[in-house]
Design a protein around this motif. Structure first.
Motif, short mmCIF file in Angstrom:
data_model
loop_
_atom_site.label_atom_id
_atom_site.label_comp_id
_atom_site.label_asym_id
_atom_site.label_seq_id
_atom_site.Cartn_x
_atom_site.Cartn_y
_atom_site.Cartn_z
N MET B 70 0.86 -1.18 0.00
CA MET B 70 0.00 0.00 0.00
C MET B 70 0.90 1.23 0.00
SD MET B 70 -3.25 1.20 2.27
CE MET B 70 -2.55 1.13 3.89
N VAL B 71 0.68 2.09 -0.99
CA VAL B 71 1.47 3.32 -1.12
C VAL B 71 0.54 4.50 -0.83
CG1 VAL B 71 2.75 4.79 -2.74
CG2 VAL B 71 2.98 2.29 -2.86
N LEU B 72 0.91 5.31 0.12
CA LEU B 72 0.14 6.52 0.41
C LEU B 72 0.99 7.73 0.02
CD1 LEU B 72 -1.35 5.76 3.97
CD2 LEU B 72 -2.28 5.16 1.73
N ILE B 73 0.43 8.60 -0.79
CA ILE B 73 1.10 9.86 -1.15
C ILE B 73 0.21 10.96 -0.59
CG2 ILE B 73 1.83 11.34 -3.05
CD1 ILE B 73 2.15 8.77 -4.75
N SER B 74 0.73 11.69 0.40
CA SER B 74 -0.15 12.61 1.12
C SER B 74 0.59 13.88 1.54
CB SER B 74 -0.69 11.91 2.38
OG SER B 74 -1.44 12.80 3.17
N ARG B 75 -0.15 14.97 1.47
CA ARG B 75 0.36 16.19 2.13
C ARG B 75 0.40 15.89 3.62
NH1 ARG B 75 1.33 21.38 1.62
NH2 ARG B 75 0.79 21.46 -0.60
N CYS B 76 1.52 16.20 4.27
CA CYS B 76 1.63 15.96 5.70
C CYS B 76 0.80 17.03 6.41
CB CYS B 76 3.08 16.00 6.15
SG CYS B 76 3.32 15.46 7.84
N TYR B 122 4.63 8.34 1.54
CA TYR B 122 5.42 9.47 1.02
C TYR B 122 4.68 10.75 1.40
CZ TYR B 122 7.44 5.69 -1.71
OH TYR B 122 8.03 4.51 -2.08
N PHE B 123 5.24 11.47 2.35
CA PHE B 123 4.64 12.73 2.78
C PHE B 123 5.30 13.88 2.04
CE2 PHE B 123 3.69 10.42 6.85
CZ PHE B 123 2.31 10.66 6.88
N TYR B 124 4.51 14.88 1.67
CA TYR B 124 5.11 16.09 1.11
C TYR B 124 4.57 17.31 1.85
CZ TYR B 124 0.74 16.66 -1.51
OH TYR B 124 -0.58 16.82 -1.85
N GLY B 125 5.32 18.39 1.82
CA GLY B 125 4.92 19.62 2.52
C GLY B 125 6.16 20.48 2.69
N GLU B 126 6.02 21.77 2.41
CA GLU B 126 7.21 22.62 2.32
C GLU B 126 7.78 23.09 3.66
OE1 GLU B 126 3.40 24.45 1.78
OE2 GLU B 126 4.45 23.05 0.48
N SER B 155 8.82 8.53 4.17
CA SER B 155 9.78 9.53 3.68
C SER B 155 9.09 10.86 3.49
CB SER B 155 10.45 9.05 2.40
OG SER B 155 9.50 8.51 1.53
N PHE B 156 9.88 11.91 3.53
CA PHE B 156 9.35 13.28 3.47
C PHE B 156 9.98 14.04 2.32
CE2 PHE B 156 9.19 11.85 7.86
CZ PHE B 156 7.90 12.18 8.24
N TYR B 157 9.18 14.85 1.66
CA TYR B 157 9.66 15.65 0.53
C TYR B 157 9.13 17.06 0.68
CZ TYR B 157 10.56 10.97 -0.95
OH TYR B 157 11.01 9.68 -0.96
N ASP B 158 9.95 18.02 0.24
CA ASP B 158 9.52 19.43 0.36
C ASP B 158 8.39 19.75 -0.59
OD1 ASP B 158 11.35 19.87 2.30
OD2 ASP B 158 12.90 20.63 0.94
N ASN B 159 8.34 19.05 -1.71
CA ASN B 159 7.31 19.35 -2.70
C ASN B 159 7.04 18.11 -3.57
OD1 ASN B 159 9.37 19.37 -4.78
ND2 ASN B 159 9.99 21.33 -3.86
N ILE B 160 6.02 18.21 -4.42
CA ILE B 160 5.61 17.06 -5.23
C ILE B 160 6.66 16.74 -6.29
CG2 ILE B 160 3.81 16.24 -6.82
CD1 ILE B 160 1.86 18.03 -5.18
N ARG B 161 7.32 17.77 -6.79
CA ARG B 161 8.34 17.55 -7.83
C ARG B 161 9.43 16.61 -7.30
NH1 ARG B 161 12.98 19.74 -8.47
NH2 ARG B 161 12.55 21.40 -6.98
N GLN B 162 9.90 16.91 -6.09
CA GLN B 162 10.94 16.07 -5.46
C GLN B 162 10.45 14.64 -5.31
OE1 GLN B 162 12.19 17.00 -1.47
NE2 GLN B 162 13.53 18.64 -2.18
N LEU B 163 9.21 14.51 -4.85
CA LEU B 163 8.62 13.19 -4.61
C LEU B 163 8.53 12.39 -5.92
CD1 LEU B 163 5.50 12.70 -2.40
CD2 LEU B 163 5.57 11.64 -4.61
N LYS B 164 8.13 13.08 -6.99
CA LYS B 164 7.99 12.39 -8.29
C LYS B 164 9.35 11.92 -8.80
CE LYS B 164 5.73 15.49 -10.64
NZ LYS B 164 4.92 16.21 -11.62
#
Lengths: 231, 168
Positions: B70-76, B122-126, B155-164
């Motif tokens: 199960m993969v979750l891609i979410s704004r933290c 995969y959490f994202y948020g600046e 894992s955490f990413y500053d933005n969606i571009r990084q995550l992609k």
């Protein structure tokens, strides 16, 4: 002193969160003006968010869902954060309290939900007052006649005292986690026999029926060309 | 197969999502309207294993049971999932049984299915705070224990571009 009591249970009718709010209410300062809110699947109106922002204190009562805040309440919290950004009212004076119940036995399984509330307060510029987490919340409905502070509700009495102490003093304190005063094994047994299996029987099902394993329903999976394929 | 739950709303993400989600069970915010779990326990005691709310998300338990990841891609959001991803997760309640079991000294739900999933979030948020990251890490660990996952990663990413870039 304006206090909003917020029931964050998505269920209709009597709720465990409502039970906690009902037990808290007589312990609040007599001079307090108390308003009540029910957060259901339907969103609050803009004016209701403004009312909440004008409160001195918010007391959130909600059930634990997947170690966290149920999604309908989370959505309301995000909307409220947006309201703080667009409002020129005085959010820095709002103090937030939480009473969380979970269906497991251990109250400390609510600790991450408390941290989510604490982080929400930081985002909104609110002050986190304190919180408590109580286990075996589904028990409340069957012990409504027991005075708080005695029998299985002895520890609930301590939890409410903890919350009210912080409300009266205005000081933030660390959260408090507890569970009912009876053995964990008894909760496991009674929830199985008196609740799940009894409810199954009312629905003309046997205990083994509750263990059914439905198979994968027909769905359409996306393919790389943007089409979807049936499985 | 993977179940991929995401909250990406921007139409610009569509080509990437189409490639990333090819052949997988993808659940996005752009799918059908989702109703909130009402806590009725009907998925346990009325129609065991299936949610009683009549929308496109009522079979999430069985759908997850057909997956091995199960993969979750979410704004933290405050150290947790965004409301949509949280909503989908809440509707997965029929994946587990109402009955309890003991794990690591605490009560948790018994599993309905023998199959288990790996849990990747995969959490994202600046501008995530240290507390939010800590809460998110612990939340995924707790969810993973409750759902009987065979492993988890956060894992955490500053933005969606990084995550992609990482997922591509």
């Amino acid at each position: 002193m304006n206090i909003a009591l917020i029931n964050g249970s998505p269920k209709g009718g009597a709720t465990n969160s409502g039970f906690l709010l009902e037990k808290l209410r007589p312990l609040l300062p007599q001079e307090a003006a108390i308003s009540t809110y029910r957060i259901g699947p339907k969103a609050l109106k803009n004016e209701q968010y403004l009312e909440l922002l004008a409160m001195d204190m918010l007391v959130l009562a909600f059930p634990l869902y997947f170690d966290a805040i149920p999604s309908h309440l989370l959505r309301m919290l995000t909307e409220m954060e947006r309201s703080t950004q667009s409002s020129n009212q005085r959010p820095q004076t709002v103090r937030v309290y939480a009473m969380i119940n979970n269906g497991f036995f251990e109250g400390d399984q609510c600790k991450l939900a408390v941290e989510l509330i604490r982080n929400w307060c930081e985002r909104c510029g609110f002050m986190f007052g304190t919180a408590f987490g109580h286990g075996a919340g589904e028990m409340f409905g069957s012990v409504g006649h027991v005075p708080v502070g005695s029998g299985p509700l002895k520890n609930l009495g301590l939890a409410l005292e903890h919350l009210v102490g912080s409300i009266r003093s205005g000081e933030s304190t660390e959260p408090f986690f507890t569970q009912p005063n009876f053995p964990r094994g008894l909760w496991k047994l009674s929830s199985t026999q008196l609740f799940w299996n009894a409810t199954a029987k009312k629905n003309s099902l046997k205990p083994k029926d509750l263990r059914r394993r439905p198979g994968m329903p027909p769905i359409r999976l996306p393919q790389s060309g943007g089409k979807r394929q049936d499985v | 197969m993977k179940m991929i739950v995401h909250d990406l709303e921007n139409a610009g993400e569509l080509p990437w999502l189409t490639a990333f989600g090819s052949g997988q069970d993808v659940i996005g915010i752009d799918n059908a309207v989702i109703r909130h779990c009402t806590g009725c326990f009907g998925c346990w005691t009325r129609t065991p294993g299936t949610c009683v709310l009549k929308d496109e998300y009522r079979h999430l338990g069985a759908r997850l049971a057909a997956c091995d990841e199960m993969v979750l891609i979410s704004r933290c959001t405050y150290g947790g999932y965004s409301p949509f991803v949280c909503n989908v997760l809440n509707r997965m309640l029929p994946y587990v049984l109402p009955y309890f079991r003991m794990l690591k000294g605490q009560m948790h739900h018994q599993l309905r299915y023998e199959q288990t999933v790996k849990f990747n979030v995969y959490f994202y948020g600046e501008d995530l705070t240290a507390n939010e990251r800590q809460t998110a890490q612990e939340l995924v660990q707790a969810n993973s224990l409750n759902l009987g996952a065979k492993g988890f990663e956060v894992s955490f990413y500053d933005n969606i571009r990084q995550l992609k870039e990482v997922l591509s």
